[in-house]
Design a protein around this motif. Sequence first.
Motif, short mmCIF file in Angstrom:
data_model
loop_
_atom_site.label_atom_id
_atom_site.label_comp_id
_atom_site.label_asym_id
_atom_site.label_seq_id
_atom_site.Cartn_x
_atom_site.Cartn_y
_atom_site.Cartn_z
N THR A 135 0.80 -1.22 0.00
CA THR A 135 0.00 0.00 0.00
C THR A 135 0.84 1.28 0.00
O THR A 135 0.46 2.27 -0.63
N ARG A 136 1.96 1.27 0.71
CA ARG A 136 2.77 2.48 0.81
C ARG A 136 3.72 2.63 -0.36
O ARG A 136 3.91 3.74 -0.89
N PHE A 137 4.32 1.51 -0.78
CA PHE A 137 5.33 1.59 -1.85
C PHE A 137 4.79 1.14 -3.20
O PHE A 137 5.54 1.08 -4.18
N ARG A 138 3.50 0.78 -3.25
CA ARG A 138 2.82 0.45 -4.51
C ARG A 138 3.49 -0.70 -5.25
O ARG A 138 3.60 -0.70 -6.48
N LEU A 139 3.95 -1.70 -4.51
CA LEU A 139 4.56 -2.87 -5.13
C LEU A 139 3.51 -3.97 -5.32
O LEU A 139 2.60 -4.09 -4.50
N PRO A 140 3.62 -4.77 -6.38
CA PRO A 140 2.65 -5.86 -6.58
C PRO A 140 2.72 -6.86 -5.43
O PRO A 140 3.81 -7.28 -5.02
N SER A 141 1.56 -7.26 -4.92
CA SER A 141 1.52 -8.15 -3.75
C SER A 141 2.16 -9.50 -4.04
O SER A 141 2.79 -10.09 -3.16
N ILE A 142 2.03 -9.99 -5.26
CA ILE A 142 2.61 -11.30 -5.57
C ILE A 142 4.14 -11.23 -5.51
O ILE A 142 4.80 -12.17 -5.03
N VAL A 143 4.72 -10.11 -5.95
CA VAL A 143 6.18 -9.95 -5.89
C VAL A 143 6.64 -9.78 -4.45
O VAL A 143 7.61 -10.40 -4.00
N VAL A 144 5.93 -8.94 -3.71
CA VAL A 144 6.29 -8.70 -2.31
C VAL A 144 6.26 -9.99 -1.51
O VAL A 144 7.21 -10.31 -0.77
N THR A 145 5.18 -10.75 -1.64
CA THR A 145 5.03 -11.93 -0.78
C THR A 145 5.88 -13.12 -1.23
O THR A 145 6.19 -13.98 -0.42
N ILE A 146 6.26 -13.14 -2.50
CA ILE A 146 7.26 -14.14 -2.92
C ILE A 146 8.59 -13.84 -2.21
O ILE A 146 9.31 -14.75 -1.79
N GLY A 147 8.90 -12.56 -2.08
CA GLY A 147 10.12 -12.19 -1.37
C GLY A 147 10.04 -12.44 0.12
O GLY A 147 10.97 -12.97 0.72
N THR A 148 8.91 -12.09 0.74
CA THR A 148 8.81 -12.23 2.19
C THR A 148 8.65 -13.69 2.63
O THR A 148 9.01 -14.01 3.76
N VAL A 149 8.14 -14.56 1.78
CA VAL A 149 8.07 -15.97 2.19
C VAL A 149 9.49 -16.51 2.38
O VAL A 149 9.75 -17.28 3.32
N SER A 150 10.40 -16.09 1.51
CA SER A 150 11.80 -16.49 1.68
C SER A 150 12.40 -15.82 2.91
O SER A 150 13.18 -16.44 3.65
N LEU A 151 12.04 -14.56 3.15
CA LEU A 151 12.55 -13.84 4.31
C LEU A 151 12.10 -14.49 5.61
O LEU A 151 12.92 -14.80 6.50
N PHE A 152 10.80 -14.73 5.73
CA PHE A 152 10.26 -15.28 6.98
C PHE A 152 10.77 -16.70 7.24
O PHE A 152 11.18 -17.03 8.35
N ARG A 153 10.75 -17.53 6.19
CA ARG A 153 11.22 -18.91 6.39
C ARG A 153 12.74 -18.93 6.61
O ARG A 153 13.25 -19.76 7.35
N GLY A 154 13.45 -18.02 5.96
CA GLY A 154 14.89 -17.93 6.18
C GLY A 154 15.22 -17.56 7.61
O GLY A 154 16.11 -18.14 8.23
#
Length: 339
Positions: A135-154
């Motif tokens: 919402t703040r940085f206007r990034l596509p949710s699919i791209v953001v959450t593909i990145g954060t799934v690796s972040l959180f699991r990492g």
Amino acid sequence: MSNTADAPEKAGSSRYIIADRPGFRLGALLGRWESLLALLLVAAFAANAIMLPHFLDLYNLADGTFNFSEKALIALPMALLIICREIDISVSGILALSSVAIGLAHTSGVAPELLLPIALATGTACGWLNGIMVTRFRLPSIVVTIGTVSLFRGLASVVLGDKAFTGYPQVMADWGQGYFFGFIPREFIILLVFAALFAVMLHATTWGRRIYAIGNNPVAARFSGIAVDRYRLVLFMLTGAMAGLAAYLLTGRIGSTRPNIAMGWELEVITMVILGGVSIAGGAGTIGGVMLAVLTLGTVTYGLSLANIPGIYMTIVVGILLLATIALPRLLRGRRTAK
């Protein structure tokens, strides 16, 4: 002189006269996605009952709900997100990190009654990060959450290493493995309660109508005064919180936290939502449809496990169902357009 073709409509509309006929109502009912899902559920249930001798055992059926209850809890808010034209691929990573947070708190001597709030807070914080990025940085949710799934699991893997958290308090096992009335799993009752709450919220409140409005046309919704970004942020946080709840129940059920906990769950959760009739393009879908999809997939999974079929085949079934439910409506729409 008036056109005779218009007379029936002026007299009360032929459409409503036809709608009073039982045949028309039956056709409209069968044309609903939820009705087709209900038929598929009945067919899967009947096929399993015929081919598997122990399928209809009530205790086995009750225990079979353990296979999908935690995933379905995440599917409920995921449905609202997809109706809003967003998606969260990171739910399995949020679950893993929430489970690790529970393990760290427990080993640090935190009181057992505080472990659930810790799981919910961790999940909500992860959802907040996803929502802010979208919402703040206007990034596509699919791209953001593909990145954060690796972040959180990492992060979960770094904390755990090659170890595991075990020895959780009995209260977690009671909720993750326990029963009401001696044979109904507590997790399943929790799922039914949350399904009812989400159904009321989506289908009987102004909040739900605004979610549909955002999914159908976010620009028009914003011009009509709806705080689109606020709704999206709240839905990401709600999805994270439900993943935290699922982490608490799953950790209590299996009694440990391991680096591969809930690996690949995001695919099954999204399949439940899309198979339930929620449009991947947003703006359409029901909680009832999602619950029918949950029960259908649960029935198929339970039957495969009773037949001693390896779990990898279930992954193939899930992939086929996901592709079919996305492609079939588009193919049918294309054929109607061609005609």
